[in-house]
Design a protein around this motif. Structure first.
Motif, PDB file in Angstrom:
ATOM      1  N   GLY A  35       0.788  -1.223   0.000  1.00  0.00           N
ATOM      2  CA  GLY A  35       0.000   0.000   0.000  1.00  0.00           C
ATOM      3  C   GLY A  35       0.818   1.269   0.000  1.00  0.00           C
ATOM      4  O   GLY A  35       0.317   2.331  -0.386  1.00  0.00           O
ATOM      5  N   ASN A  36       2.075   1.189   0.408  1.00  0.00           N
ATOM      6  CA  ASN A  36       2.934   2.372   0.367  1.00  0.00           C
ATOM      7  C   ASN A  36       3.409   2.669  -1.045  1.00  0.00           C
ATOM      8  O   ASN A  36       3.811   3.789  -1.336  1.00  0.00           O
ATOM      9  N   VAL A  37       3.347   1.672  -1.917  1.00  0.00           N
ATOM     10  CA  VAL A  37       3.800   1.828  -3.299  1.00  0.00           C
ATOM     11  C   VAL A  37       2.615   1.870  -4.263  1.00  0.00           C
ATOM     12  O   VAL A  37       2.537   2.721  -5.139  1.00  0.00           O
ATOM     13  N   GLU A  38       1.690   0.944  -4.108  1.00  0.00           N
ATOM     14  CA  GLU A  38       0.543   0.796  -5.022  1.00  0.00           C
ATOM     15  C   GLU A  38      -0.659   1.610  -4.552  1.00  0.00           C
ATOM     16  O   GLU A  38      -1.749   1.095  -4.327  1.00  0.00           O
ATOM     17  N   LYS A  39      -0.471   2.911  -4.446  1.00  0.00           N
ATOM     18  CA  LYS A  39      -1.516   3.784  -3.930  1.00  0.00           C
ATOM     19  C   LYS A  39      -2.750   3.819  -4.829  1.00  0.00           C
ATOM     20  O   LYS A  39      -3.866   3.939  -4.339  1.00  0.00           O
ATOM     21  N   ASP A  40      -2.569   3.646  -6.135  1.00  0.00           N
ATOM     22  CA  ASP A  40      -3.716   3.634  -7.048  1.00  0.00           C
ATOM     23  C   ASP A  40      -4.602   2.410  -6.818  1.00  0.00           C
ATOM     24  O   ASP A  40      -5.830   2.488  -6.871  1.00  0.00           O
ATOM     25  N   VAL A  41      -3.993   1.274  -6.514  1.00  0.00           N
ATOM     26  CA  VAL A  41      -4.751   0.053  -6.230  1.00  0.00           C
ATOM     27  C   VAL A  41      -5.531   0.234  -4.931  1.00  0.00           C
ATOM     28  O   VAL A  41      -6.712  -0.126  -4.847  1.00  0.00           O
ATOM     29  N   CYS A  42      -4.891   0.814  -3.927  1.00  0.00           N
ATOM     30  CA  CYS A  42      -5.565   1.055  -2.650  1.00  0.00           C
ATOM     31  C   CYS A  42      -6.763   1.983  -2.837  1.00  0.00           C
ATOM     32  O   CYS A  42      -7.848   1.722  -2.293  1.00  0.00           O
ATOM     33  N   LYS A  43      -6.584   3.018  -3.604  1.00  0.00           N
ATOM     34  CA  LYS A  43      -7.676   3.963  -3.846  1.00  0.00           C
ATOM     35  C   LYS A  43      -8.829   3.265  -4.568  1.00  0.00           C
ATOM     36  O   LYS A  43      -9.997   3.433  -4.215  1.00  0.00           O
ATOM     37  N   LYS A  44      -8.509   2.467  -5.572  1.00  0.00           N
ATOM     38  CA  LYS A  44      -9.536   1.774  -6.358  1.00  0.00           C
ATOM     39  C   LYS A  44     -10.416   0.894  -5.475  1.00  0.00           C
ATOM     40  O   LYS A  44     -11.621   0.790  -5.689  1.00  0.00           O
ATOM     41  N   TYR A  45      -9.813   0.244  -4.478  1.00  0.00           N
ATOM     42  CA  TYR A  45     -10.549  -0.697  -3.649  1.00  0.00           C
ATOM     43  C   TYR A  45     -10.874  -0.156  -2.257  1.00  0.00           C
ATOM     44  O   TYR A  45     -11.290  -0.900  -1.378  1.00  0.00           O
ATOM     45  N   GLY A  46     -10.709   1.150  -2.060  1.00  0.00           N
ATOM     46  CA  GLY A  46     -11.117   1.777  -0.814  1.00  0.00           C
ATOM     47  C   GLY A  46     -10.288   1.426   0.399  1.00  0.00           C
ATOM     48  O   GLY A  46     -10.793   1.422   1.514  1.00  0.00           O
ATOM     49  N   VAL A  47      -9.024   1.165   0.185  1.00  0.00           N
ATOM     50  CA  VAL A  47      -8.127   0.846   1.290  1.00  0.00           C
ATOM     51  C   VAL A  47      -7.468   2.134   1.762  1.00  0.00           C
ATOM     52  O   VAL A  47      -6.806   2.815   0.990  1.00  0.00           O
ATOM     53  N   ASP A  48      -7.674   2.448   3.045  1.00  0.00           N
ATOM     54  CA  ASP A  48      -7.035   3.645   3.576  1.00  0.00           C
ATOM     55  C   ASP A  48      -6.313   3.387   4.898  1.00  0.00           C
ATOM     56  O   ASP A  48      -5.875   4.296   5.569  1.00  0.00           O
ATOM     57  N   GLY A  49      -6.184   2.118   5.257  1.00  0.00           N
ATOM     58  CA  GLY A  49      -5.444   1.724   6.448  1.00  0.00           C
ATOM     59  C   GLY A  49      -4.977   0.286   6.298  1.00  0.00           C
ATOM     60  O   GLY A  49      -5.422  -0.421   5.392  1.00  0.00           O
ATOM     61  N   PHE A  50      -4.103  -0.109   7.179  1.00  0.00           N
ATOM     62  CA  PHE A  50      -3.517  -1.443   7.063  1.00  0.00           C
ATOM     63  C   PHE A  50      -3.522  -2.142   8.416  1.00  0.00           C
ATOM     64  O   PHE A  50      -3.379  -1.468   9.425  1.00  0.00           O
TER      65      PHE A  50
END
Length: 88
Positions: A35-50
């Motif tokens: 998630g620190n690198v693939e920010k576009d993937v996180c945004k697409k799937y609504g990931v904002d925490g780990f």
């Protein structure tokens, strides 16, 4: 390491290594995203925490999401309705 990394590692070493959880998750193909690198993937799937888990159907639609650390028993309980969606 960050606190998020520590919780992600705890999830991997704990719940995601539990044989019953592994069996339940065998219906899915796991994909690890940094998630620190693939920010576009996180945004697409609504990931904002780990840690965060997203479950997708064959068409790439999110059918379930789990955020934060869960021990194996709680993770299994949360997986049941997600797995039921696959059976439809």
């Amino acid at each position: 390491t960050t606190v998020a990394d520590d919780w992600s590692q705890k999830l991997g070493a704990g719940a995601l290594s539990d044989k019953e959880v592994v069996k339940a998750l065998s219906a899915f193909t796991p994909v690890l995203v940094d998630g620190n690198v693939e920010k576009d993937v996180c945004k697409k799937y609504g990931v904002d925490g780990f840690p965060s888990l997203r479950f997708l159907d064959d068409e790439g639609k999110v059918i379930g999401a789990l955020d934060g650390y869960l021990p194996p028993e709680e993770l299994l309980a949360m997986l049941k309705p997600i797995l039921a969606k696959l059976a439809r």
